[in-house]
Structures are given as C-alpha cells and as structure tokens.
Design a protein around this motif. Structure first.
Motif, PDB file in Angstrom:
ATOM      1  N   TRP A   3       0.803  -1.218   0.000  1.00 49.30           N
ATOM      2  CA  TRP A   3       0.000   0.000   0.000  1.00 49.30           C
ATOM      3  C   TRP A   3       0.837   1.270   0.000  1.00 49.30           C
ATOM      4  CZ3 TRP A   3      -4.751  -1.109  -1.183  1.00 49.30           C
ATOM      5  CH2 TRP A   3      -5.307  -2.320  -0.768  1.00 49.30           C
ATOM      6  N   ILE A   4       1.940   1.282   0.717  1.00 50.76           N
ATOM      7  CA  ILE A   4       2.701   2.519   0.933  1.00 50.76           C
ATOM      8  C   ILE A   4       4.107   2.371   0.365  1.00 50.76           C
ATOM      9  CG2 ILE A   4       3.614   4.137   2.629  1.00 50.76           C
ATOM     10  CD1 ILE A   4       1.310   3.376   4.481  1.00 50.76           C
ATOM     11  N   HIS A   5       4.417   3.205  -0.611  1.00 49.12           N
ATOM     12  CA  HIS A   5       5.710   3.203  -1.281  1.00 49.12           C
ATOM     13  C   HIS A   5       6.391   4.555  -1.025  1.00 49.12           C
ATOM     14  CE1 HIS A   5       4.425  -0.440  -3.408  1.00 49.12           C
ATOM     15  NE2 HIS A   5       3.252   0.159  -3.488  1.00 49.12           N
ATOM     16  N   LEU A   6       7.684   4.519  -0.796  1.00 52.13           N
ATOM     17  CA  LEU A   6       8.465   5.722  -0.527  1.00 52.13           C
ATOM     18  C   LEU A   6       9.105   6.173  -1.825  1.00 52.13           C
ATOM     19  CD1 LEU A   6      10.065   4.497   2.820  1.00 52.13           C
ATOM     20  CD2 LEU A   6       7.968   5.832   2.504  1.00 52.13           C
ATOM     21  N   GLY A   7       8.596   7.287  -2.375  1.00 52.82           N
ATOM     22  CA  GLY A   7       9.002   7.703  -3.709  1.00 52.82           C
ATOM     23  C   GLY A   7      10.292   8.500  -3.740  1.00 52.82           C
ATOM     24  N   GLY A   8      10.322   9.630  -3.038  1.00 55.77           N
ATOM     25  CA  GLY A   8      11.493  10.489  -3.113  1.00 55.77           C
ATOM     26  C   GLY A   8      11.232  11.831  -2.484  1.00 55.77           C
TER      27      GLY A   8
ATOM     28  N   ASP B 248      21.238  27.637  -6.376  1.00 55.46           N
ATOM     29  CA  ASP B 248      22.428  26.941  -5.858  1.00 55.46           C
ATOM     30  C   ASP B 248      22.060  25.997  -4.724  1.00 55.46           C
ATOM     31  OD1 ASP B 248      24.161  28.173  -7.660  1.00 55.46           O
ATOM     32  OD2 ASP B 248      24.503  29.889  -6.324  1.00 55.46           O
ATOM     33  N   SER B 249      21.172  26.455  -3.847  1.00 51.73           N
ATOM     34  CA  SER B 249      20.693  25.592  -2.770  1.00 51.73           C
ATOM     35  C   SER B 249      19.937  24.398  -3.343  1.00 51.73           C
ATOM     36  CB  SER B 249      19.782  26.390  -1.830  1.00 51.73           C
ATOM     37  OG  SER B 249      19.174  25.552  -0.876  1.00 51.73           O
ATOM     38  N   LEU B 250      19.106  24.645  -4.369  1.00 50.28           N
ATOM     39  CA  LEU B 250      18.351  23.570  -4.994  1.00 50.28           C
ATOM     40  C   LEU B 250      19.292  22.554  -5.642  1.00 50.28           C
ATOM     41  CD1 LEU B 250      15.465  22.583  -5.638  1.00 50.28           C
ATOM     42  CD2 LEU B 250      15.592  23.889  -7.767  1.00 50.28           C
ATOM     43  N   LEU B 251      20.327  23.030  -6.303  1.00 50.43           N
ATOM     44  CA  LEU B 251      21.305  22.136  -6.927  1.00 50.43           C
ATOM     45  C   LEU B 251      21.988  21.260  -5.881  1.00 50.43           C
ATOM     46  CD1 LEU B 251      23.076  21.062  -9.234  1.00 50.43           C
ATOM     47  CD2 LEU B 251      24.544  23.079  -8.927  1.00 50.43           C
ATOM     48  N   ASN B 252      22.440  21.869  -4.797  1.00 53.05           N
ATOM     49  CA  ASN B 252      23.143  21.105  -3.767  1.00 53.05           C
ATOM     50  C   ASN B 252      22.250  20.039  -3.144  1.00 53.05           C
ATOM     51  OD1 ASN B 252      25.554  22.511  -4.112  1.00 53.05           O
ATOM     52  ND2 ASN B 252      25.006  24.087  -2.601  1.00 53.05           N
ATOM     53  N   GLN B 253      20.993  20.399  -2.860  1.00 57.77           N
ATOM     54  CA  GLN B 253      20.076  19.421  -2.275  1.00 57.77           C
ATOM     55  C   GLN B 253      19.730  18.324  -3.272  1.00 57.77           C
ATOM     56  OE1 GLN B 253      16.654  21.071  -0.238  1.00 57.77           O
ATOM     57  NE2 GLN B 253      17.833  22.775   0.575  1.00 57.77           N
ATOM     58  N   THR B 254      19.615  18.691  -4.549  1.00 54.54           N
ATOM     59  CA  THR B 254      19.338  17.684  -5.569  1.00 54.54           C
ATOM     60  C   THR B 254      20.505  16.722  -5.716  1.00 54.54           C
ATOM     61  OG1 THR B 254      17.893  19.218  -6.772  1.00 54.54           O
ATOM     62  CG2 THR B 254      18.742  17.342  -8.003  1.00 54.54           C
ATOM     63  N   LEU B 255      21.720  17.245  -5.698  1.00 58.93           N
ATOM     64  CA  LEU B 255      22.910  16.390  -5.782  1.00 58.93           C
ATOM     65  C   LEU B 255      22.936  15.383  -4.633  1.00 58.93           C
ATOM     66  CD1 LEU B 255      25.612  19.032  -6.800  1.00 58.93           C
ATOM     67  CD2 LEU B 255      25.001  16.984  -8.127  1.00 58.93           C
TER      68      LEU B 255
ATOM     69  N   GLY C 263      20.139   8.029  -3.874  1.00 57.80           N
ATOM     70  CA  GLY C 263      19.230   7.142  -4.588  1.00 57.80           C
ATOM     71  C   GLY C 263      17.779   7.559  -4.539  1.00 57.80           C
ATOM     72  N   LEU C 264      17.516   8.804  -4.151  1.00 52.54           N
ATOM     73  CA  LEU C 264      16.134   9.287  -4.076  1.00 52.54           C
ATOM     74  C   LEU C 264      15.682   9.842  -5.418  1.00 52.54           C
ATOM     75  CD1 LEU C 264      16.301  11.198  -0.670  1.00 52.54           C
ATOM     76  CD2 LEU C 264      15.564   8.848  -1.067  1.00 52.54           C
ATOM     77  N   GLN C 265      14.441   9.582  -5.786  1.00 50.86           N
ATOM     78  CA  GLN C 265      13.877  10.209  -6.965  1.00 50.86           C
ATOM     79  C   GLN C 265      13.576  11.665  -6.645  1.00 50.86           C
ATOM     80  OE1 GLN C 265      10.202   8.551  -8.494  1.00 50.86           O
ATOM     81  NE2 GLN C 265      10.555   9.378 -10.539  1.00 50.86           N
ATOM     82  N   VAL C 266      13.872  12.539  -7.584  1.00 50.75           N
ATOM     83  CA  VAL C 266      13.723  13.983  -7.391  1.00 50.75           C
ATOM     84  C   VAL C 266      12.593  14.507  -8.262  1.00 50.75           C
ATOM     85  CG1 VAL C 266      14.828  16.225  -7.744  1.00 50.75           C
ATOM     86  CG2 VAL C 266      16.131  14.342  -6.715  1.00 50.75           C
TER      87      VAL C 266
END
Length: 573
Positions: A320-325, A360-367, A373-376
């Motif tokens: 039922w519950i999946h952890l996406g990202g 820049d903050s968004l880039l660092n958190q995305t990296l 291994g998280l989907q963004v």
C-alpha cells in the motif's frame, strides 16, 4: 417499456457488479484465500485494455491472491477455474488498468471535501454567499477555511479582505486559490497573523497591497506561511478521516494509486508532511485501513531523513505505501502571476514571476538526494523555471554520473522553443495535469500574451515527440481527481463553451492518453514492475466502465466508472 440494447447491457453489468458486494461476506471483499492453482476470480466476456504492448487487448483475465494470474482468451483462462472460482461475465464491458494519479495533495484534498467549496464559483456574490453560509455554522472565533476559487472565472478581479469583513467580523477566514499559490484572508485573520502595512514581503513571496500600501488580504507563495503559522491546524482525527474520505473519492473515479506530494508548499514547514506520514499513513497501515496505493514524496530539505527511512524499511512499507522520493519548488503559478518566465507578464513589465528557491541551494540538495538514490521531483511552471531545471539536471548527471534516476518536472506547463526535446536526454518525466488547461485556455493570453501562450502551453504532443515520458495527474485539490475527464481533455483540448480546440497540434490519441494515466504513470514513480498494466504477476487493480465495446468507449468516453477493483477485490461501489 423495453430498454435499448446498450442500456440493458450496462444495467446488467452494474447489477452483476453490485451482486458481488451483496452476495459475498464482508471479509471476502478484503481477503480471498487462494486455493491451490485455481483463480479466485475470472473476468469473462470483457473488453480488456491491458496497457501492455505484448498483449494490448484481451477478452478474459484470471486473478489469484490479488494479482493477475493470466490475461488472454476465455479458453486460455478456463483451466484456472476451480470449484471456488467466482466468474464475472461482463457482457463486453470495457476494463482498464486502475488509474494512477501522478500528482495529488491527498490529505489536503480530503480535508477540502469538508470545507468551504469554492471551485466553480462564477461571481463575487456567489463567493461571498458561500462564505456567509459557512459562517452560520461556526462559533465566534472559529476559523473559516476553504479553497478552490479562481478569479479568472468571474472576470479576473482578485478577492479582497473587504469582501469578507462584513460577513465574518468574529471569525478569521483563510481561503486558498485553486492553484494553492495564493490565498485570501479577512482583516481579522491578518490581525491574528500580525500582517499590516509595515510587514515586509518574505523572500519568494508577496503581500498584495493597495495603492496606499495597505495589505489587501492576498498572500502569494511564501507569504502564505504568515497565515499557515496561525490558523487552526487539523487534528489527527480530522486528518485520518480526510485520508479515508479522499480514498473513497479516488476509488469512485477509478483511481487505485496516487503519488502524494504532500502538504509542502513554498514557505510552509516540512513538519506537516512528516506528521501526515506518521500520524495518518502509518496509522492507516497498522490498522489495515488503507484502500488505495500511495507513493509518497517528502520535502527536499528533509532528504537525509527520507534516505534513512528507506535504508531502514526499503522502498515499500507494504503493497500500500511506497516511498518515492523528494519534492521541491522553483517557481509559483500562472494564475497567481508567480510562474517564472523569460519575458514579463502582459501589462506588468516589471513582473517576470517568482523564483521561490535559490538555484544553488536547490542544486546542492538535488545532488545529495540523487547520490542517496532518491527520486527527485521539482515544481516548474514558467518557461524560465523549466529551462533552469533542465540545465540543473545536466549538471547533476555530469557530477553524479548516468543512472536510471527518472527526474520529474511537476507541471512542465510552459516550455520555451526546443525545451520539449530536452526531456529525453536524461529520461526526465513530464508530470502534467491536462485539466489545468481547461482553466488556463481562457486567460493564458491575458497573462503572457497570445503568441507566447499558443507556442508554450501544455505541449503534450511535443513532449512525446521529443521522447519524454508523460505522467498524468490532477494536482487535487487544485483540480478534481477525474482521470476519464483528463483523458478526454488531452484528446480534445476543448474547454467548456469552446467550439475549437486550444492548440490542436498538441492533442494526444486515446492510447497515448490512457498510457499516461496507467503504465507511464507507474514508470514515473518506479512502480511499473507491480502496477500500471494488466500483466501477469502485477496487482489486479482495474476499473469496469459502462462502455460495452471498444468502439463505444473510443467514440464516447463515459463520465464515470461502474466499478473499481483493488487487488482483485471490489473497492467501489
């Protein structure tokens, strides 16, 4: 009087489906025990669209232990029929895989169903009357909460606190716009929040003001946090009831899986999404109250916590519950004039929209999220915001290497020339909402000019042609959960009252639209191994439609489903 043949068949199918609920004991709806090699249920004489290219259509399907056992001809599944197998003869009725809604705010949607309903309000007077009715049922001091209003429907004028003050002098009011990027507060609510002419605009947000500098009551994007911090929070009980209410609403529309991007908005605290996870979803799971499958996305600033949760539990807590990202925002919305564009809004030469997150903050958190291994998934509506994200994804791949990451751009609503062809470079998902174009078609030209609107808006065909994967969703409660309507919209692109399509070159076929709400939507959240098509071994999630042949369905899409099954069990009606 005799019924027409089609109506008689439809009625017979509905009676047969209802008979399952009536004849079977309640426990058997929830848990059928497999007996040996035989099927629990066989669908016979059906028109089954599988969304599986290996076998696009079938006439019968066998189900065992909640999964598809076999799909094919009736003759091929009869050997799986045992003494306890239930056979449902559908008399030709169309069966589709259960719909996947790729973008919802699920618990918020369930809460909204019990609040002031403002979707579809077409005049100032109607708006005021809806609030007036809600005030009658409240004690002094209680908050009036609601949402769904769209000022463009009544001519474009934004509501103001002055509309509300006379009818709610003793009750603070907060009503969110349909897109969730703007809301209106009455004067009492602003007083409680400490908002006055001396209050500064927060970074990434705007407090709308009169020519004299007084707040009008409208708060845009991160400025809404000033209100979020003070109004009454929904109790745990209310949020749990909201999940159950939302699940029933989704099942009524044939939705068996949702991607819940949570209650995280620009300026809002990330705590609410995590509280919903622990207080609501984990509760529902432990109490066996989950009705549909959910894939959860969490606020990107909490990426390390998501990574730890997956390391401890895996990507699925259960079926039922999946952890996406993780989810983030780059800009606002078109309706609130906060989507980020290369060129300014019409009649507002200094306004290019809002960048609500530092790149820049968004880039660092995305990296960091990507390394873990998280989907963004990142929200972008304006053409500049989409270009910035596509550029950023290039940097992430350069630094972190090539892998199957399935970046998602949520909305991808307005694209600059050539941008649609860039999605395929890294397999970026375009998570789009067809029904949003029904509202935007009437006012996009007023916002960004006719030429820009015509070349950049909801470019579904261009995205597919450029190699993108399309995933359809509703953004509920911004738009209602209604996949059949969204599919019709993607095919016709005709808003109510229009005689001709809006940007007809961007229309999709029926097959393309169905896949965007089924198998492509499953791929977009890494669930294509288990859901999205009626294939052997996958969950037996499917819907039965009133259409009694494929030609009937393709020629006139129905407005409702007859029945929804989850894991082979009747879930609606």
């Amino acid at each position: 009087m005799a019924l027409p043949a089609q109506s008689a068949a439809l009625l017979a199918a509905a009676v047969a489906i209802a008979a399952i609920a009536f004849l079977l004991p309640p426990s058997s709806r929830l848990s059928w025990t497999p007996r040996g090699r035989f099927a629990d249920m066989i669908l016979a004489n059906a028109t089954i669209y599988t969304a599986d290219p290996a076998r696009p259509f079938a006439g019968a399907m066998a189900v065992r232990a909640g999964r598809v056992l076999r799909v094919g001809t009736y003759e091929s599944v009869t050997e799986l029929k045992g003494r306890h197998t239930y056979e449902l003869n559908l008399s030709g009725n169309v069966v589709l895989p259960g719909f996947i809604d790729s973008h919802v705010h699920f618990i918020d949607g369930g809460l909204q169903l019990a609040r002031v309903p403002l979707r579809g309000v077409r005049s100032k007077d109607d708006f005021i009357n809806r609030v007036k009715e809600a005030v009658r049922d409240k004690h002094p001091g209680q908050w009036i909460l609601g949402g769904g209003w769209n000022n463009d429907v009544w001519g474009g004028d934004f509501p103001a606190a002055a509309w509300l003050d006379d009818i709610s002098p003793d009750n603070p009011v907060w009503l969110s716009r349909m897109d969730g990027h703007m809301g209106i507060a009455n004067s009492l609510a602003m007083k409680i929040a400490g908002i006055d002419r001396s209050t500064n605009d927060p970074i990434g947000g705007t407090i709308m003001r009169t020519a004299e500098g007084e707040p009008t009551g409208l708060l845009v994007d991160t400025a809404m946090k000033l209100m979020f911090d003070v109004f009454d929070k929904a109790s745990i009980h209310e949020r749990r009831e909201a999940l159950l209410r939302a699940s029933r609403h989704a099942l009524m529309r044939g939705v068996t899986t949702v991607v819940d991007v949570g209650s995280y908005f620009p300026g809002a605290s990330s705590k609410k999404t995590w509280q919903d996870f622990s207080d609501v979803y984990e509760w529902a799971h432990s109490m066996q109250k989950m009705m549909i499958r959910v894939c959860l996305f969490f606020p990107m600033p909490t990426w390390s916590r998501v990574s730890d949760l997956i390391a401890e539990n895996g990507r699925s807590l259960s079926q039922w519950i999946h952890l996406g990202g993780v989810k983030a925002f780059l800009d606002g919305s078109l309706g609130s004039s906060s989507a980020l564009f290369h060129e300014p809004y019409e009649g507002d030469p200094g306004n290019y929209g809002l960048q609500v997150t530092d790149i820049d903050s968004l880039l660092n958190q995305t990296l960091e999220s990507d390394k873990s291994g998280l989907q963004v998934a990142i929200h972008a509506i304006g053409d500049k915001a989409n270009d910035m994200l596509l550029d950023m994804f290039d940097k992430v791949v350069d630094l972190n290497g090539v892998k199957d990451r399935r970046f998602r751009i949520e909305h991808a609503q307005h694209l600059s020339p050539g941008a649609a062809n860039r999605f395929s470079k890294h397999g970026t998902i375009a998570s789009v909402q067809p029904d949003h174009l029904l509202d935007d078609a009437d006012f996009a030209a007023k916002k960004i000019g006719f030429e820009r609107a015509e070349r950049s808006s909801y470019t579904f065909r261009s995205l597919l042609a450029g190699g993108a994967q399309l995933a359809f969703g509703s953004d509920w409660p911004v738009s209602d959960i209604n996949p059949l309507k969204a599919i019709q919209t993607a095919m016709s692109r005709k808003p109510p009252g229009w005689e001709v399509p809006w940007i007809p070159i961007e229309r999709l076929s029926l097959d393309e639209s169905l896949k965007a709400h089924t198998i492509s939507a499953a791929y977009a959240c890494f669930l294509d191994h288990a859901a999205g098509s009626l294939s052997q071994g996958k969950y037996a999630d499917f819907v039965v439609l009133p259409s009694t042949s494929w030609e009937d369905f393709a020629g006139d899409l129905p407005a409702h489903v007859l029945a929804t099954y989850v894991s082979g069990k009747l879930a609606y009606p």
